[in-house]
Design an enzyme around this catalytic site. Structure first.
Site, short mmCIF file in Angstrom:
data_model
loop_
_atom_site.label_atom_id
_atom_site.label_comp_id
_atom_site.label_asym_id
_atom_site.label_seq_id
_atom_site.Cartn_x
_atom_site.Cartn_y
_atom_site.Cartn_z
CG HIS A 112 46.54 33.18 37.27
ND1 HIS A 112 45.59 33.42 36.31
CD2 HIS A 112 45.90 33.25 38.46
CE1 HIS A 112 44.42 33.62 36.89
NE2 HIS A 112 44.58 33.53 38.20
CD GLN A 123 36.99 31.91 46.38
OE1 GLN A 123 37.75 31.09 46.90
NE2 GLN A 123 37.44 32.93 45.65
CD GLU A 181 50.96 38.26 29.35
OE1 GLU A 181 51.64 39.17 29.89
OE2 GLU A 181 50.63 38.28 28.15
CG MET A 235 39.44 30.31 42.18
SD MET A 235 37.75 30.76 42.64
CE MET A 235 37.52 32.29 41.75
CE1 TYR A 276 38.90 30.52 29.98
CE2 TYR A 276 39.37 32.85 30.36
CZ TYR A 276 38.95 31.83 29.53
OH TYR A 276 38.57 32.11 28.24
NE ARG A 306 34.19 36.97 39.03
CZ ARG A 306 34.73 36.51 40.15
NH1 ARG A 306 35.92 36.95 40.53
NH2 ARG A 306 34.10 35.62 40.89
#
Length: 286
Positions: free
Chosen positions: A37, A64, A35, A30, A32, A194
């Site tokens: 990812h 979602q 490390e 999604m 943003y 987040r």
């Protein structure tokens, strides 16, 4: 690196790769990126080799998110994400918009969803009704568009990975699912987009999730412990942090996600905690 916005363009390119015998590795995100990812990108590259293609999708999937959740304020920084993908050796970034992924959704003309009905009931499924319906639907759509041989998910979202594996098995998707280890900050906090919501005081208190996992690990080293007792221990630990509030903690079988009455080394643990207004999740095998 190529950036593709239209689903049809992505699918045509993937079909061409298939015809040419090119292996496709896929990392759905999604955005943003952090490390964690990028570690998934590395796993995908190793899986398909230098001659393969690695695709990263960047799409904040509205289906979602539930009412009152953080869809509108979810952190976004596409230019930075594209730079990180380019530096990581990604071949294609697929970044569609809502209209192309869910045509007619605001008008009520989008009405087809994919639902897993067993593994998605507990934990995140119970806490966030409808969440996994959105996850399985968007991942199924992305699989049809990217046509990957291999797709890589992070272990931080353990239940999500289990649900996706079940969907792939039940619906005969020709894709191999790899689950890569959770990447953590030096103090143990699992990397998450987040985390950007946390102020400095909340960031310090957010380590309580990893501390809870460490507490449970230490408790079961001396032998099996009742899940009820460990849940109470975790609840007390979380309550000791002024800004933290426990949403749930569960102890379960790693594969079936079935809760266990006795917790021992090898049992899986997952928890969700609100730190301030930010809801964080973590899990680990004890």
């Amino acid at each position: 690196m190529r950036v593709i916005r239209q689903p049809g363009v992505m699918q045509r390119l993937a079909r061409r790769w298939q015809r040419e015998g090119v292996r496709i590795g896929f990392v759905p995100t999604m955005g943003y990126l952090h490390e964690g990812h990028l570690s998934l990108v590395q796993v995908a590259r190793r899986a398909v080799g230098r001659s393969g293609r690695v695709v990263v999708s960047i799409y904040v999937n509205p289906t979602q998110f539930g009412p009152g959740e953080d869809l509108d304020r979810y952190p976004r920084d596409l230019p930075r994400d594209l730079r990180l993908c380019r530096e990581a050796g990604v071949d294609v970034v697929f970044a569609p918009d809502d209209q192309s992924m869910y045509p007619g959704l605001p008008e009520g003309r989008y009405s087809t969803y994919v639902v897993e009905e067993q593994l998605s009931r507990s934990m995140e499924g119970a806490a966030r009704p409808g969440h996994f319906r959105g996850v399985t639907t968007v991942v199924a759509k992305l699989f049809h568009l990217v046509l990957p041989d291999v797709a890589v998910f992070g272990a931080k979202d353990w239940q999500q990975a289990a649900v996706i594996r079940r969907m792939v098995d039940n619906l005969n998707f020709p894709v191999r699912i790899l689950v890569a280890p959770t990447v953590r900050e030096p103090d143990g906090l699992a990397m998450s987009s987040r985390n950007a919501y946390l102020n400095p005081d909340e960031r310090r208190q957010a380590t309580v999730l990893f501390e809870a996992i460490q507490l449970a690990r230490q408790k079961v080293r001396s032998g099996p412990k009742p899940a009820r007792q460990l849940k109470q221990d975790v609840a007390r630990l979380v309550a000791s942090r002024p800004r933290a509030r426990l949403d749930y903690v569960e102890f379960f079988d790693s594969d079936t996600l079935e809760p266990v009455p006795q917790v021992r080394p090898g049992t899986h643990m997952a928890l969700a905690v609100f730190v301030g207004n930010t809801r964080l999740i973590d899990n680990a095998k004890l």
